[in-house]
Write an enzyme that holds these catalytic residues in place. Structure first.
Site, PDB file in Angstrom:
ATOM      1  N   TYR A 109      15.309  -2.971  -6.007  1.00  0.00           N
ATOM      2  CA  TYR A 109      13.906  -2.563  -6.308  1.00  0.00           C
ATOM      3  C   TYR A 109      13.899  -1.822  -7.474  1.00  0.00           C
ATOM      4  O   TYR A 109      15.296  -1.040  -8.028  1.00  0.00           O
ATOM      5  CB  TYR A 109      13.361  -1.381  -5.219  1.00  0.00           C
ATOM      6  CG  TYR A 109      13.623  -1.414  -3.626  1.00  0.00           C
ATOM      7  CD1 TYR A 109      12.968  -2.830  -3.875  1.00  0.00           C
ATOM      8  CD2 TYR A 109      12.895  -0.860  -3.058  1.00  0.00           C
ATOM      9  CE1 TYR A 109      12.379  -3.335  -2.277  1.00  0.00           C
ATOM     10  CE2 TYR A 109      12.318  -0.928  -1.974  1.00  0.00           C
ATOM     11  CZ  TYR A 109      12.661  -2.796  -1.828  1.00  0.00           C
ATOM     12  OH  TYR A 109      12.070  -2.413   0.064  1.00  0.00           O
ATOM     13  N   GLY A 119      -8.249  -1.324   2.091  1.00  0.00           N
ATOM     14  CA  GLY A 119      -9.037  -0.092   1.600  1.00  0.00           C
ATOM     15  C   GLY A 119      -7.837  -0.048  -0.196  1.00  0.00           C
ATOM     16  O   GLY A 119      -7.533  -1.166  -0.585  1.00  0.00           O
ATOM     17  N   GLY A 176      -2.505  -3.206  -1.346  1.00  0.00           N
ATOM     18  CA  GLY A 176      -4.692  -2.556  -1.037  1.00  0.00           C
ATOM     19  C   GLY A 176      -5.048  -4.323  -0.865  1.00  0.00           C
ATOM     20  O   GLY A 176      -6.655  -3.278  -1.727  1.00  0.00           O
ATOM     21  N   PRO A 209       1.915  -1.750   4.532  1.00  0.00           N
ATOM     22  CA  PRO A 209       1.173  -2.019   5.842  1.00  0.00           C
ATOM     23  C   PRO A 209      -0.550  -1.911   5.126  1.00  0.00           C
ATOM     24  O   PRO A 209      -1.203  -1.992   6.047  1.00  0.00           O
ATOM     25  CB  PRO A 209       0.874  -0.282   6.156  1.00  0.00           C
ATOM     26  CG  PRO A 209       2.181   0.593   4.829  1.00  0.00           C
ATOM     27  CD  PRO A 209       2.519  -0.772   4.507  1.00  0.00           C
TER      28      PRO A 209
HETATM   29  N1  LIG Z   1      11.962  -5.461   3.351  1.00  0.00           N
HETATM   30  C1  LIG Z   1      11.223  -5.878   2.442  1.00  0.00           C
HETATM   31  O1  LIG Z   1      11.696  -6.788   2.079  1.00  0.00           O
HETATM   32  C2  LIG Z   1       9.931  -5.017   2.106  1.00  0.00           C
HETATM   33  C3  LIG Z   1       8.809  -6.573   1.440  1.00  0.00           C
HETATM   34  C4  LIG Z   1       8.475  -5.493   0.440  1.00  0.00           C
HETATM   35  C5  LIG Z   1       8.040  -4.196   0.608  1.00  0.00           C
HETATM   36  N2  LIG Z   1       8.958  -3.232   1.258  1.00  0.00           N
HETATM   37  C6  LIG Z   1       8.512  -1.604   1.507  1.00  0.00           C
HETATM   38  O2  LIG Z   1       7.430  -1.265   1.758  1.00  0.00           O
HETATM   39  C7  LIG Z   1       6.954  -0.434   1.028  1.00  0.00           C
HETATM   40  C8  LIG Z   1       5.238  -0.804   0.942  1.00  0.00           C
HETATM   41  O3  LIG Z   1       4.773  -1.679   0.619  1.00  0.00           O
HETATM   42  P1  LIG Z   1       4.228  -2.570  -0.545  1.00  0.00           P
HETATM   43  O4  LIG Z   1       4.504  -1.130  -1.392  1.00  0.00           O
HETATM   44  O5  LIG Z   1       4.885  -3.751  -1.019  1.00  0.00           O
HETATM   45  O6  LIG Z   1       2.729  -1.714  -0.028  1.00  0.00           O
HETATM   46  P2  LIG Z   1       1.693  -1.398   0.643  1.00  0.00           P
HETATM   47  O7  LIG Z   1       2.511   0.033   1.264  1.00  0.00           O
HETATM   48  O8  LIG Z   1       0.842  -1.965   1.190  1.00  0.00           O
HETATM   49  O9  LIG Z   1       0.776  -0.775  -0.624  1.00  0.00           O
HETATM   50  C9  LIG Z   1       1.068  -0.645  -1.745  1.00  0.00           C
HETATM   51  C10 LIG Z   1       0.411   0.134  -2.455  1.00  0.00           C
HETATM   52  O10 LIG Z   1      -0.839   0.510  -2.202  1.00  0.00           O
HETATM   53  C11 LIG Z   1      -0.784   1.817  -3.754  1.00  0.00           C
HETATM   54  N3  LIG Z   1      -0.944   3.401  -2.561  1.00  0.00           N
HETATM   55  C12 LIG Z   1      -0.703   3.572  -1.755  1.00  0.00           C
HETATM   56  N4  LIG Z   1      -1.001   5.052  -0.994  1.00  0.00           N
HETATM   57  C13 LIG Z   1      -2.528   4.601  -1.322  1.00  0.00           C
HETATM   58  C14 LIG Z   1      -3.496   4.567  -0.792  1.00  0.00           C
HETATM   59  N5  LIG Z   1      -3.768   6.242   0.036  1.00  0.00           N
HETATM   60  N6  LIG Z   1      -5.213   4.858  -1.634  1.00  0.00           N
HETATM   61  C15 LIG Z   1      -4.826   3.558  -2.567  1.00  0.00           C
HETATM   62  N7  LIG Z   1      -3.783   2.755  -2.758  1.00  0.00           N
HETATM   63  C16 LIG Z   1      -2.694   3.768  -2.369  1.00  0.00           C
HETATM   64  C17 LIG Z   1       0.240   2.354  -4.090  1.00  0.00           C
HETATM   65  O11 LIG Z   1      -0.123   2.429  -4.838  1.00  0.00           O
HETATM   66  P3  LIG Z   1       0.817   4.008  -6.151  1.00  0.00           P
HETATM   67  O12 LIG Z   1       1.981   3.587  -6.442  1.00  0.00           O
HETATM   68  O13 LIG Z   1      -0.608   3.906  -7.422  1.00  0.00           O
HETATM   69  O14 LIG Z   1       0.309   4.974  -4.845  1.00  0.00           O
HETATM   70  C18 LIG Z   1       0.596   0.628  -4.232  1.00  0.00           C
HETATM   71  O15 LIG Z   1      -0.377  -0.276  -6.033  1.00  0.00           O
HETATM   72  C19 LIG Z   1       8.137  -0.734  -0.218  1.00  0.00           C
HETATM   73  O16 LIG Z   1       7.920   0.293  -0.928  1.00  0.00           O
HETATM   74  C20 LIG Z   1       8.741  -1.514   0.474  1.00  0.00           C
HETATM   75  O17 LIG Z   1       9.760   0.315   0.306  1.00  0.00           O
HETATM   76  C21 LIG Z   1      10.308  -3.764   2.181  1.00  0.00           C
END
Ligand SMILES: NC(=O)c1ccc[n+]([C@@H]2O[C@H](COP(=O)([O-])OP(=O)(O)OC[C@H]3O[C@@H](n4cnc5c(N)ncnc54)[C@H](OP(=O)(O)O)[C@@H]3O)[C@@H](O)[C@H]2O)c1
Length: 328
Positions: A74, A225, A222, A218
């Site tokens: 990351y 929601g 975006g 989860p």
């Molecule tokens: N193992 C794997 O291959 C893998 C792959 C992808 C992700 N991951 C892990 O999973 C985590 C989550 O996945 P993701 O970050 O890709 O997707 P996500 O959790 O579905 O979405 C993250 C996005 O949602 C926004 N967000 C969060 N809370 C919010 C709220 N209450 N209201 C509005 N927007 C909100 C965040 O913005 P802000 O930053 O502005 O809060 C960010 O842009 C990652 O951070 C990583 O640690 C693992």
């Protein structure tokens, strides 16, 4: 919290934890339990969003949501560095998960990768160390043997895998068992628009093997929601894609919105609550860089969707992504 209430004012008082220890979820049989909601840090980047992230981190630890997920890849290590900087200022316990990127050819590179993560995090031990994905020149057995050595050396407390199929999970668990180590978690993409773990056998394997299903993305980045107070889906949340898929996504958004309005919650909170209720093995890790988002997400805890609300969302979601719908 109301639909668009986004508390931007700086908090000064200490919070009551939103997650009590009796609500914690186990990382399999590893002996480690974590709050039901973790936090993803793949957009944390030292030198870019330090201040915003440090406020979010502080809020989360105050709220008892002390489970953080990072990876060596990351932001090319800068997510681990920024989490490490936050940890340095924190004396309370924090559970840290990070991931080994298994593109390396040599066993010695595993040790160097773990050294690098520990050094960036400023820790002697990683609480949960995942293999980031199954595509690797090192086979699963070899990788699990390396993980077991790291556990024996006291550098890793629990072993996880990520993006593993049910078959690959079983292979990893069987190899770890030879060393007397349980497989603690499989981190996979799981949300209301992507319910693959329910039909590809991964959720069943987590239940059978007693492995936590750590749900990444989860909010499908975006597409689920957030909403405004007027109840309009925001740009990023509106149905994307084409034809039938788009109208099904819209139907899901409408069902989520109706529930959110009735319960005085946000769509994000309802979507997280649905995942938490879906199965006791599931631990969602929404990614956030902002305190206001962290606060909103914490509001997914402390209440539960009713049977009817759960079923309505289940059905609206199942239409679009191959799931047959669940029975709770
Ligand atoms: N193992 C794997 O291959 C893998 C792959 C992808 C992700 N991951 C892990 O999973 C985590 C989550 O996945 P993701 O970050 O890709 O997707 P996500 O959790 O579905 O979405 C993250 C996005 O949602 C926004 N967000 C969060 N809370 C919010 C709220 N209450 N209201 C509005 N927007 C909100 C965040 O913005 P802000 O930053 O502005 O809060 C960010 O842009 C990652 O951070 C990583 O640690 C693992």
């Amino acid at each position: 919290m109301l639909l668009n209430e986004r508390p931007e004012a700086r908090r000064t008082e200490r919070l009551e934890p939103v997650a009590q220890e009796n609500q914690y979820r186990p990382l399999g049989a590893s002996g480690i339990s974590v709050p039901p909601l973790g936090t993803g840090t793949n957009r944390w980047r030292q030198g870019r969003n330090d201040e915003s992230v440090s406020h979010a981190f502080r809020y989360l630890v105050d709220a008892g949501l002390n489970f953080f997920d990072t990876a060596e890849v990351y932001s090319f290590g800068k997510s681990e560095l920024l989490l490490g900087a936050c940890l340095k200022k924190e004396s309370r316990p924090v559970v840290v998960a990070t991931k080994f990127a298994p593109y390396r050819l040599l066993r010695s590179q595993f040790t160097r990768a773990l050294d690098g993560s520990l050094s960036r995090l400023g820790r002697q031990t990683v609480d949960l160390y995942y293999v980031h994905f199954p595509y690797s020149p090192l086979n699963i057995g070899t990788t699990m043997d390396l993980m077991a050595q790291a556990v024996a050396a006291g550098r890793v407390r629990a072993v996880g895998v990520s993006n593993y199929s049910a078959k690959q999970m079983r292979e990893a668990a069987a190899r770890l068992e030879r060393h007397g180590i349980p497989l603690a978690a499989n981190q996979v993409r799981y949300n209301l628009l992507h319910r693959q773990p329910e039909w590809d056998g991964v959720l069943d394997a987590c239940r059978e093997l007693n492995v936590a299903l750590v749900a990444y993305r989860p909010f499908e980045r975006g597409r689920i929601g957030p909403v405004t107070i007027a109840g309009e889906a925001s740009g990023s949340a509106s149905a994307s894609g084409k034809g039938k898929a788009a109208s099904r996504e819209k139907a899901l958004q409408e069902t989520l919105l109706t529930t959110a309005r009735q319960r005085g919650k946000t769509v994000n909170q309802v979507a997280l609550n649905w995942l938490l209720r879906r199965d006791e093995h599931v631990i969602p890790i929404p990614g956030t860089t902002k305190e206001s988002h962290a606060m909103e997400n914490a509001g997914a805890l402390g209440w539960q969707l009713s049977d009817d609300e759960f079923a309505a969302i289940d059905q609206a979601s199942a239409l679009g992504n191959g799931a047959k719908g669940s029975r709770g």
